[in-house]
Design a protein around this motif. Structure first.
Motif, mmCIF file in Angstrom:
data_model
loop_
_atom_site.group_PDB
_atom_site.id
_atom_site.type_symbol
_atom_site.label_atom_id
_atom_site.label_comp_id
_atom_site.label_asym_id
_atom_site.label_seq_id
_atom_site.Cartn_x
_atom_site.Cartn_y
_atom_site.Cartn_z
ATOM 1 N N ARG A 19 -3.784 0.952 9.451
ATOM 2 C CA ARG A 19 -4.278 -0.430 9.333
ATOM 3 C C ARG A 19 -5.744 -0.466 8.931
ATOM 4 O O ARG A 19 -6.157 -1.318 8.163
ATOM 5 C CB ARG A 19 -4.071 -1.178 10.648
ATOM 6 N N TYR A 20 -6.532 0.468 9.460
ATOM 7 C CA TYR A 20 -7.951 0.521 9.110
ATOM 8 C C TYR A 20 -8.140 0.806 7.624
ATOM 9 O O TYR A 20 -8.899 0.126 6.937
ATOM 10 C CB TYR A 20 -8.663 1.588 9.956
ATOM 11 N N PHE A 21 -7.438 1.812 7.109
ATOM 12 C CA PHE A 21 -7.607 2.202 5.712
ATOM 13 C C PHE A 21 -7.020 1.198 4.722
ATOM 14 O O PHE A 21 -7.402 1.173 3.563
ATOM 15 C CB PHE A 21 -7.001 3.590 5.455
ATOM 16 N N THR A 22 -6.096 0.381 5.190
ATOM 17 C CA THR A 22 -5.446 -0.567 4.282
ATOM 18 C C THR A 22 -5.916 -2.010 4.474
ATOM 19 O O THR A 22 -5.324 -2.930 3.916
ATOM 20 C CB THR A 22 -3.916 -0.518 4.451
ATOM 21 N N ASN A 23 -6.968 -2.213 5.238
ATOM 22 C CA ASN A 23 -7.474 -3.563 5.534
ATOM 23 C C ASN A 23 -6.396 -4.436 6.170
ATOM 24 O O ASN A 23 -6.242 -5.597 5.823
ATOM 25 C CB ASN A 23 -8.001 -4.272 4.286
ATOM 26 N N GLN A 24 -5.660 -3.881 7.115
ATOM 27 C CA GLN A 24 -4.610 -4.641 7.781
ATOM 28 C C GLN A 24 -4.816 -4.716 9.285
ATOM 29 O O GLN A 24 -3.870 -4.912 10.037
ATOM 30 C CB GLN A 24 -3.245 -4.033 7.463
ATOM 31 N N ALA A 47 -4.884 -6.678 1.580
ATOM 32 C CA ALA A 47 -4.471 -5.317 1.939
ATOM 33 C C ALA A 47 -4.732 -4.370 0.776
ATOM 34 O O ALA A 47 -4.582 -4.740 -0.389
ATOM 35 C CB ALA A 47 -2.990 -5.308 2.302
ATOM 36 N N ASP A 48 -5.149 -3.172 1.098
ATOM 37 C CA ASP A 48 -5.432 -2.134 0.096
ATOM 38 C C ASP A 48 -4.632 -0.880 0.410
ATOM 39 O O ASP A 48 -5.178 0.143 0.813
ATOM 40 C CB ASP A 48 -6.928 -1.771 0.093
ATOM 41 N N THR A 49 -3.324 -0.937 0.212
ATOM 42 C CA THR A 49 -2.481 0.217 0.550
ATOM 43 C C THR A 49 -2.723 1.400 -0.377
ATOM 44 O O THR A 49 -2.404 2.522 -0.030
ATOM 45 C CB THR A 49 -0.988 -0.167 0.513
ATOM 46 N N TRP A 50 -3.341 1.167 -1.529
ATOM 47 C CA TRP A 50 -3.596 2.267 -2.454
ATOM 48 C C TRP A 50 -4.493 3.332 -1.827
ATOM 49 O O TRP A 50 -4.372 4.510 -2.138
ATOM 50 C CB TRP A 50 -4.228 1.751 -3.757
ATOM 51 N N ARG A 51 -5.374 2.942 -0.912
ATOM 52 C CA ARG A 51 -6.263 3.917 -0.266
ATOM 53 C C ARG A 51 -5.476 4.970 0.505
ATOM 54 O O ARG A 51 -5.803 6.139 0.474
ATOM 55 C CB ARG A 51 -7.217 3.220 0.703
ATOM 56 N N VAL A 52 -4.447 4.523 1.201
ATOM 57 C CA VAL A 52 -3.648 5.461 1.980
ATOM 58 C C VAL A 52 -2.915 6.422 1.060
ATOM 59 O O VAL A 52 -2.880 7.628 1.301
ATOM 60 C CB VAL A 52 -2.646 4.701 2.885
ATOM 61 N N TRP A 53 -2.349 5.898 -0.015
ATOM 62 C CA TRP A 53 -1.621 6.773 -0.928
ATOM 63 C C TRP A 53 -2.561 7.757 -1.614
ATOM 64 O O TRP A 53 -2.206 8.908 -1.837
ATOM 65 C CB TRP A 53 -0.831 5.948 -1.948
ATOM 66 N N MET A 54 -3.782 7.353 -1.883
ATOM 67 C CA MET A 54 -4.765 8.286 -2.447
ATOM 68 C C MET A 54 -5.100 9.380 -1.430
ATOM 69 O O MET A 54 -5.181 10.562 -1.775
ATOM 70 C CB MET A 54 -6.043 7.544 -2.867
ATOM 71 N N ALA A 55 -5.283 8.984 -0.173
ATOM 72 C CA ALA A 55 -5.604 9.965 0.867
ATOM 73 C C ALA A 55 -4.449 10.941 1.067
ATOM 74 O O ALA A 55 -4.654 12.162 1.155
ATOM 75 C CB ALA A 55 -5.939 9.260 2.179
ATOM 76 N N ILE A 56 -3.232 10.415 1.121
ATOM 77 C CA ILE A 56 -2.059 11.276 1.289
ATOM 78 C C ILE A 56 -1.924 12.217 0.101
ATOM 79 O O ILE A 56 -1.668 13.418 0.262
ATOM 80 C CB ILE A 56 -0.781 10.434 1.485
ATOM 81 N N SER A 57 -2.105 11.700 -1.104
ATOM 82 C CA SER A 57 -2.019 12.536 -2.314
ATOM 83 C C SER A 57 -3.061 13.642 -2.283
ATOM 84 O O SER A 57 -2.766 14.800 -2.613
ATOM 85 C CB SER A 57 -2.222 11.689 -3.573
ATOM 86 N N THR A 58 -4.261 13.322 -1.885
ATOM 87 C CA THR A 58 -5.328 14.317 -1.819
ATOM 88 C C THR A 58 -4.988 15.405 -0.808
ATOM 89 O O THR A 58 -5.180 16.599 -1.079
ATOM 90 C CB THR A 58 -6.666 13.635 -1.437
#
Length: 129
Positions: free
Chosen positions: A92-97, A108-119
Motif C-alpha cells: 500500500r505504501y509503494f502504490t499510494n494506497q 494509485a501507482d501500482t507500476w512502482r511495485v512491478w518495477m521493484a519486483i522486476s528489479t
C-alpha cells in the motif's frame, strides 16, 4: 475511494475536540483511567492496525494510546495476519494506497511495485549465474 475520503473527513472532524482535550491532560475525564479512555484506546488500536498515521494526525490521542498500551496485554494477532500484514502495508505504501493516500485523493501507482519486483527478480537471476 470517495467513501474513504468522506469517512476520513468525518473522523478528523469528530476526533478533533477529543484530540484537543487530551492536549493538556492524561485522561479524558478526571485524574484516572475511565471507560471512555479505554473505548478510545480500542478505536486508536484499530486505526493503528489499519495503518492510519495516528502519531502524526492525532499526537495527543496517540500519547494516550501509548500510556494505556503499557497497562494492557498486546493485541494477539493471528499468525496469517502477522505474516501478511507487513507485506500489505509495504504494498500500500509503494502504490499510494494507504488510507491517507486514498483520503487525500492520490492516484494509485501500482507500476512502482512491478518495477521493484522486476528489479529483484533480475538481480536474483543475475546473482544465480
Amino acid at each position: 475511494d470517495e467513501q474513504v475520503k468522506v469517512t476520513f473527513k468525518k473522523l478528523r472532524r469528530v476526533l478533533k475536540p477529543v484530540e484537543n482535550a487530551y492536549q493538556d491532560r492524561q485522561y479524558l475525564i478526571g485524574e484516572s483511567l475511565s471507560l471512555i479512555d479505554i473505548a478510545l484506546f480500542c478505536d486508536i488500536e484499530r486505526l493503528v492496525f489499519c495503518g492510519y498515521p495516528v502519531a502524526k494526525e492525532l499526537p495527543n490521542m496517540y500519547a494516550m494510546y501509548c500510556r494505556i498500551a503499557t497497562l494492557v496485554p498486546p493485541l494477539r494477532i493471528p499468525l496469517p495476519l502477522r505474516i501478511f500484514r507487513p507485506i500489505l502495508i509495504q504494498y500500500r505504501y509503494f502504490t499510494n494506497q494507504t488510507l491517507v493516500d486514498i483520503a487525500e485523493g492520490r492516484p494509485a501507482d501500482t507500476w512502482r511495485v512491478w518495477m521493484a519486483i522486476s528489479t529483484i527478480v533480475i538481480a536474483l537471476l543475475l546473482a544465480s549465474r
